[in-house]
Design a protein around this motif. Structure first.
Motif, PDB file in Angstrom:
ATOM      1  N   PHE A 339      71.532  62.316  35.840  1.00  0.00           N
ATOM      2  CA  PHE A 339      70.966  63.584  36.295  1.00  0.00           C
ATOM      3  C   PHE A 339      70.750  63.551  37.801  1.00  0.00           C
ATOM      4  O   PHE A 339      70.999  64.535  38.505  1.00  0.00           O
ATOM      5  CB  PHE A 339      69.646  63.853  35.571  1.00  0.00           C
ATOM      6  CG  PHE A 339      69.363  65.308  35.369  1.00  0.00           C
ATOM      7  CD1 PHE A 339      68.741  66.064  36.355  1.00  0.00           C
ATOM      8  CD2 PHE A 339      69.716  65.936  34.185  1.00  0.00           C
ATOM      9  CE1 PHE A 339      68.469  67.402  36.168  1.00  0.00           C
ATOM     10  CE2 PHE A 339      69.458  67.291  33.991  1.00  0.00           C
ATOM     11  CZ  PHE A 339      68.826  68.021  34.985  1.00  0.00           C
ATOM     12  N   PHE A 340      70.312  62.394  38.306  1.00  0.00           N
ATOM     13  CA  PHE A 340      70.158  62.242  39.755  1.00  0.00           C
ATOM     14  C   PHE A 340      71.506  62.311  40.467  1.00  0.00           C
ATOM     15  O   PHE A 340      71.638  62.982  41.499  1.00  0.00           O
ATOM     16  CB  PHE A 340      69.465  60.916  40.055  1.00  0.00           C
ATOM     17  CG  PHE A 340      69.651  60.438  41.462  1.00  0.00           C
ATOM     18  CD1 PHE A 340      69.078  61.110  42.531  1.00  0.00           C
ATOM     19  CD2 PHE A 340      70.427  59.310  41.726  1.00  0.00           C
ATOM     20  CE1 PHE A 340      69.261  60.669  43.831  1.00  0.00           C
ATOM     21  CE2 PHE A 340      70.606  58.862  43.020  1.00  0.00           C
ATOM     22  CZ  PHE A 340      70.030  59.544  44.075  1.00  0.00           C
ATOM     23  N   ILE A 341      72.521  61.629  39.930  1.00  0.00           N
ATOM     24  CA  ILE A 341      73.844  61.648  40.562  1.00  0.00           C
ATOM     25  C   ILE A 341      74.425  63.064  40.547  1.00  0.00           C
ATOM     26  O   ILE A 341      74.988  63.537  41.545  1.00  0.00           O
ATOM     27  CB  ILE A 341      74.796  60.665  39.856  1.00  0.00           C
ATOM     28  CG1 ILE A 341      74.303  59.226  40.051  1.00  0.00           C
ATOM     29  CG2 ILE A 341      76.213  60.812  40.383  1.00  0.00           C
ATOM     30  CD1 ILE A 341      74.235  58.781  41.495  1.00  0.00           C
ATOM     31  N   GLY A 342      74.301  63.772  39.425  1.00  0.00           N
ATOM     32  CA  GLY A 342      74.777  65.141  39.372  1.00  0.00           C
ATOM     33  C   GLY A 342      74.059  66.028  40.370  1.00  0.00           C
ATOM     34  O   GLY A 342      74.684  66.841  41.061  1.00  0.00           O
ATOM     35  N   GLY A 343      72.728  65.865  40.483  1.00  0.00           N
ATOM     36  CA  GLY A 343      71.983  66.636  41.469  1.00  0.00           C
ATOM     37  C   GLY A 343      72.370  66.287  42.892  1.00  0.00           C
ATOM     38  O   GLY A 343      72.413  67.158  43.771  1.00  0.00           O
ATOM     39  N   ALA A 344      72.656  65.001  43.132  1.00  0.00           N
ATOM     40  CA  ALA A 344      73.081  64.590  44.475  1.00  0.00           C
ATOM     41  C   ALA A 344      74.436  65.208  44.834  1.00  0.00           C
ATOM     42  O   ALA A 344      74.650  65.657  45.970  1.00  0.00           O
ATOM     43  CB  ALA A 344      73.146  63.064  44.549  1.00  0.00           C
ATOM     44  N   LEU A 345      75.372  65.235  43.878  1.00  0.00           N
ATOM     45  CA  LEU A 345      76.665  65.860  44.135  1.00  0.00           C
ATOM     46  C   LEU A 345      76.508  67.356  44.360  1.00  0.00           C
ATOM     47  O   LEU A 345      77.153  67.934  45.254  1.00  0.00           O
ATOM     48  CB  LEU A 345      77.607  65.588  42.961  1.00  0.00           C
ATOM     49  CG  LEU A 345      78.111  64.155  42.830  1.00  0.00           C
ATOM     50  CD1 LEU A 345      78.806  63.942  41.488  1.00  0.00           C
ATOM     51  CD2 LEU A 345      79.066  63.810  43.975  1.00  0.00           C
ATOM     52  N   GLY A 387      67.852  74.616  45.136  1.00  0.00           N
ATOM     53  CA  GLY A 387      67.916  74.396  43.700  1.00  0.00           C
ATOM     54  C   GLY A 387      68.556  73.063  43.363  1.00  0.00           C
ATOM     55  O   GLY A 387      68.098  72.340  42.466  1.00  0.00           O
ATOM     56  N   SER A 388      69.611  72.698  44.091  1.00  0.00           N
ATOM     57  CA  SER A 388      70.279  71.411  43.858  1.00  0.00           C
ATOM     58  C   SER A 388      69.368  70.244  44.210  1.00  0.00           C
ATOM     59  O   SER A 388      69.343  69.221  43.512  1.00  0.00           O
ATOM     60  CB  SER A 388      71.570  71.349  44.691  1.00  0.00           C
ATOM     61  OG  SER A 388      72.449  72.400  44.351  1.00  0.00           O
ATOM     62  N   LEU A 389      68.607  70.376  45.305  1.00  0.00           N
ATOM     63  CA  LEU A 389      67.659  69.323  45.666  1.00  0.00           C
ATOM     64  C   LEU A 389      66.604  69.143  44.578  1.00  0.00           C
ATOM     65  O   LEU A 389      66.165  68.026  44.300  1.00  0.00           O
ATOM     66  CB  LEU A 389      66.993  69.663  47.003  1.00  0.00           C
ATOM     67  CG  LEU A 389      67.883  69.574  48.245  1.00  0.00           C
ATOM     68  CD1 LEU A 389      67.140  70.099  49.466  1.00  0.00           C
ATOM     69  CD2 LEU A 389      68.351  68.148  48.490  1.00  0.00           C
TER      70      LEU A 389
END
Length: 441
Positions: A339-345, A387-389
């Motif tokens: 979930f963190f990696i997806g949010g970072a991308l 929102g992505s952050l």
């Protein structure tokens, strides 16, 4: 002549220098006007060439096809060299950015133009084409499927709006104890906990977010489609003009030859008939061109597509965890970390979208001008970034703190899913307004 080009003619092989890449090419037509609406010679049958949108020339970018319409002639070398290019990882005067985001320059008459990659990708008007003051913003026309169904940008925004509403609902539902802390664990796929949280997220990801990200890649690959269609329509008009001119010449020659003999007239009339076919209609591409690979637009779309696949893996694993018992390590490394990696991308993609819209590394991230607060395009990229952050911070908190308490869980849920989903709703709504108001900045 409407287009200043360098001509190098020799008696053996006449050649002309291409205004885009400065490569010598053979002259295929006789003395014809080089303007956009060229007057084709009576015996010249070769249809005019289409723009070099898919060219691998080191000097060609998608912006040249759009700005050439504004300049009413080819983009000359002096015009290209005098432009200010902004992109990643640096900005400069000259045609050497790594990934192009914006172009600013002037034509030979001193008239300024500005090209923004996002506005080209979304197929709305560039700043020099927008009226001043801007027209009144229309709100409800953006909901008209009949008017906007053919626009990729409209489908992207619409799918993100619906998907974000679903995620907002699950974020609110997860604040309640029956959904987040059911009495029995695992609760089962048919439980209230699964139905009010993970199932809705899976539907949103696979049926809304994923198709929207795929369409966004298609949109970025075909940024120049409208320019190619305009050039094709212009080529068809030139081809028809040439055909009419040949028909007129043939009719005149045939009438004058009747007195001298039908055979001679027929030979004279048919000798100049040219059956050169029309250029094929441009089709959308499924693979990026060399020019696409040098724009911010393609890479932000590709990064977001990868991010959505990571989100799908995390949420699908969480769905499995509603049916079978999973270890804490799986929840930490497969769900929270992904979930963190997806949010970072998504955050990296959204930041690149800010650069694509503004040409600045920071102006799309924070409100720095009053005009930004009135811009639907700026609102679209600003709220998408925040929102992505939120999704990224949500993932890293649950990854780093495995023993987080209930009160802290509610706090990060409000920020990382409720607020983040609301930001995506605002961003996507701004994207819908952008499609319905192409003349509004």
């Amino acid at each position: 002549m409407g287009s200043p080009v360098d001509v190098e003619a020799t008696e053996a092989s006449p050649q002309v220098e291409c205004a885009v890449c400065a490569a010598p090419i053979d002259l295929k037509v006789d003395a014809c006007d080089l303007k956009g609406e060229a007057v084709t010679c009576g015996h010249s049958g070769a249809p005019p060439s289409l723009p070099r949108s898919a060219s691998s020339s080191s000097l060609h970018h998608n912006w040249e096809d759009d700005v050439a319409e504004f300049l009413h002639h080819d983009v000359t070398r002096s015009c290209r060299d005098g432009c200010r290019y902004q992109g990643m990882p640096y900005r400069r005067v000259g045609h050497k950015p790594l990934l192009l985001a914006t172009v600013r320059g002037t034509d030979e008459n001193g008239q300024a133009f500005e090209w923004l990659a996002r506005r080209c990708r979304k197929r709305v008007k560039q700043p020099y084409e927008c009226p001043r003051p801007p027209p009144k913003l229309t709100w409800f026309d953006s909901l008209s499927l009949k008017r906007h169904y053919h626009k990729p940008g409209w489908w992207i925004a619409a799918l993100f709006v619906v998907g974000s509403v679903f995620w907002l609902f699950t974020g609110i539902a997860r604040l309640t104890t029956p959904v987040s802390l059911p009495e029995q664990w695992p609760p089962g796929l048919g439980s209230l906990s699964a139905g009010m949280s993970v199932w809705i997220e899976v539907v949103a990801l696979y049926l809304m977010y994923l198709p929207a990200c795929i369409i966004q890649v298609y949109e970025a690959i075909n940024m120049d489609l409208e320019a190619r269609l305009r050039a094709w329509q212009r080529a068809c008009r030139q081809h028809q003009t040439a055909a009419n001119a040949r028909a007129a010449v043939q009719a005149g020659g045939g009438g004058g030859a009747k007195g001298g003999g039908a055979k001679g007239g027929g030979d004279e009339g048919g000798g100049d008939v040219d059956t050169a076919p029309l250029p094929p209609r441009p089709r959308p591409r499924v693979l990026p061109s060399h020019a696409d690979l040098r724009t911010v637009s393609f890479w932000l779309a590709a990064m977001q597509l990868i991010g959505i696949f990571v989100f799908c893996a995390a949420v699908t694993t969480e769905l499995v965890g509603k049916a079978v018992q999973l270890s804490d390590a799986v929840y930490r490394w497969v769900i929270a970390f992904e979930f963190f990696i997806g949010g970072a991308l998504f955050s990296g993609s959204a930041w690149m979208a800010c650069v694509e819209e503004t040409g600045s590394y920071w102006r799309g991230c924070v409100p720095s001008r009053w005009a930004d607060l009135h811009s639907v395009s700026w609102a679209a990229v600003f709220f998408a970034l925040h929102g992505s952050l939120g999704f990224m911070i949500f993932g890293i908190v649950f990854f780093a703190y495995t023993d987080i308490g209930w009160a802290s869980t509610q706090g990060i849920m409000v920020y990382g899913q409720v607020w983040a989903s609301a930001c995506f709703i605002i961003s996507s709504t701004a994207g819908l307004l952008e499609q319905a108001n192409p003349q509004h900045m």
